[in-house]
Motif scaffolding. Structure first.
Motif, mmCIF file in Angstrom:
data_model
loop_
_atom_site.group_PDB
_atom_site.id
_atom_site.type_symbol
_atom_site.label_atom_id
_atom_site.label_comp_id
_atom_site.label_asym_id
_atom_site.label_seq_id
_atom_site.Cartn_x
_atom_site.Cartn_y
_atom_site.Cartn_z
ATOM 1 N N PRO A 7 8.446 -41.117 32.868
ATOM 2 C CA PRO A 7 8.463 -39.877 33.647
ATOM 3 C C PRO A 7 7.174 -39.069 33.515
ATOM 4 O O PRO A 7 6.929 -38.158 34.296
ATOM 5 C CB PRO A 7 9.658 -39.102 33.086
ATOM 6 N N TYR A 8 6.329 -39.403 32.553
ATOM 7 C CA TYR A 8 5.095 -38.637 32.329
ATOM 8 C C TYR A 8 3.844 -39.394 32.791
ATOM 9 O O TYR A 8 2.848 -38.780 33.150
ATOM 10 C CB TYR A 8 4.978 -38.273 30.848
ATOM 11 N N CYS A 9 3.885 -40.743 32.765
ATOM 12 C CA CYS A 9 2.701 -41.557 33.070
ATOM 13 C C CYS A 9 2.857 -42.409 34.321
ATOM 14 O O CYS A 9 1.876 -42.930 34.823
ATOM 15 C CB CYS A 9 2.389 -42.493 31.907
ATOM 16 N N GLY A 10 4.087 -42.640 34.767
ATOM 17 C CA GLY A 10 4.305 -43.513 35.905
ATOM 18 C C GLY A 10 4.688 -44.910 35.459
ATOM 19 O O GLY A 10 4.924 -45.148 34.277
ATOM 20 N N PRO A 11 4.764 -45.868 36.411
ATOM 21 C CA PRO A 11 5.221 -47.218 36.094
ATOM 22 C C PRO A 11 4.257 -47.967 35.171
ATOM 23 O O PRO A 11 3.054 -47.962 35.410
ATOM 24 C CB PRO A 11 5.297 -47.907 37.456
ATOM 25 N N ARG A 12 4.813 -48.573 34.126
ATOM 26 C CA ARG A 12 4.021 -49.361 33.169
ATOM 27 C C ARG A 12 4.836 -50.572 32.741
ATOM 28 O O ARG A 12 6.046 -50.610 32.878
ATOM 29 C CB ARG A 12 3.682 -48.533 31.922
ATOM 30 N N GLU A 13 4.154 -51.566 32.169
ATOM 31 C CA GLU A 13 4.829 -52.773 31.704
ATOM 32 C C GLU A 13 5.656 -52.485 30.462
ATOM 33 O O GLU A 13 5.309 -51.623 29.647
ATOM 34 C CB GLU A 13 3.806 -53.865 31.406
ATOM 35 N N GLU A 14 6.717 -53.261 30.310
ATOM 36 C CA GLU A 14 7.659 -53.096 29.198
ATOM 37 C C GLU A 14 6.971 -53.155 27.829
ATOM 38 O O GLU A 14 7.391 -52.483 26.887
ATOM 39 C CB GLU A 14 8.706 -54.210 29.302
ATOM 40 N N SER A 15 5.901 -53.937 27.714
ATOM 41 C CA SER A 15 5.231 -54.103 26.422
ATOM 42 C C SER A 15 4.647 -52.801 25.891
ATOM 43 O O SER A 15 4.330 -52.695 24.710
ATOM 44 C CB SER A 15 4.150 -55.173 26.520
ATOM 45 N N GLU A 16 4.498 -51.785 26.756
ATOM 46 C CA GLU A 16 3.984 -50.489 26.310
ATOM 47 C C GLU A 16 5.076 -49.606 25.708
ATOM 48 O O GLU A 16 4.782 -48.529 25.204
ATOM 49 C CB GLU A 16 3.351 -49.735 27.489
ATOM 50 N N PHE A 17 6.327 -50.060 25.772
ATOM 51 C CA PHE A 17 7.456 -49.217 25.376
ATOM 52 C C PHE A 17 8.208 -49.803 24.187
ATOM 53 O O PHE A 17 8.106 -50.992 23.908
ATOM 54 C CB PHE A 17 8.435 -49.073 26.548
ATOM 55 N N ALA A 18 8.958 -48.957 23.523
ATOM 56 C CA ALA A 18 9.878 -49.392 22.471
ATOM 57 C C ALA A 18 11.242 -48.806 22.783
ATOM 58 O O ALA A 18 11.352 -47.622 23.130
ATOM 59 C CB ALA A 18 9.406 -48.892 21.112
ATOM 60 N N CYS A 19 12.258 -49.636 22.675
ATOM 61 C CA CYS A 19 13.620 -49.165 22.917
ATOM 62 C C CYS A 19 14.151 -48.513 21.645
ATOM 63 O O CYS A 19 14.038 -49.075 20.557
ATOM 64 C CB CYS A 19 14.512 -50.324 23.340
ATOM 65 N N ARG A 58 10.776 -45.055 24.268
ATOM 66 C CA ARG A 58 9.579 -44.302 23.897
ATOM 67 C C ARG A 58 8.361 -45.036 24.446
ATOM 68 O O ARG A 58 8.240 -46.251 24.285
ATOM 69 C CB ARG A 58 9.478 -44.195 22.381
ATOM 70 N N HIS A 59 7.463 -44.301 25.057
ATOM 71 C CA HIS A 59 6.235 -44.889 25.590
ATOM 72 C C HIS A 59 5.213 -44.962 24.456
ATOM 73 O O HIS A 59 4.298 -44.156 24.369
ATOM 74 C CB HIS A 59 5.724 -44.053 26.767
#
Ligand SMILES: [Zn+2]
Length: 134
Positions: A7-19, A58-59
């Motif tokens: 919601p803050y940066c826009g669409p990104r690949e899953e590898s940038e995130f942690a569940c 979390r991004h």
């Protein structure tokens, strides 16, 4: 690979995130008393459903901010992304939130109880009512 719309940066690949696991788990307040079994439920029990699930993400390789995602665990379709502290708005996600076994747990009820006012706060309220009577 999953594309997650931060919601803050826009669409990104899953590898940038942690569940961060299940969303909307209420933490009981320190002054609340719940049983050991109820506290264990709050601390250790997590859902792992087949279907729509509300999760915290979390991004980590971006803005490092937390947000919630309503994601289908079978199809990986992301139905909604919404901020922390908010509830989902889409009907299917709202149903999932309302149907969760956590909605009536002792931990959630304890977290929703209003904190008692201290005696000094009540005195201030009395002074205010005297002012109004003048
Ligand atoms: Zn971000």
């Amino acid at each position: 690979m999953l594309i997650i719309n931060c919601p803050y940066c826009g669409p990104r690949e899953e590898s940038e995130f942690a569940c961060g696991g299940e969303a909307h788990i209420a933490r009981p307040l320190a002054e609340n008393s719940i049983s050991d079994a109820e506290f264990a439920d709050y601390l250790f029990l997590r859902d792992n459903p087949k279907g729509l699930f509300l999760e915290r993400w979390r991004h980590t390789a971006g803005c490092r901010r937390w947000f919630n995602v309503a994601r289908d665990t079978v199809t990986h379709e992301i139905i909604e992304v919404y901020p922390m502290g908010a509830l989902p708005r889409k009907a299917k996600a709202m149903e999932t939130h309302a149907a969760s076994w956590r909605r009536n747990t002792a931990a959630e009820k304890a977290a929703q109880k209003p904190v008692r006012q201290k005696a000094s706060t009540r005195k201030t309220g009395g002074t205010a009512s005297k002012r109004r009577s003048r």
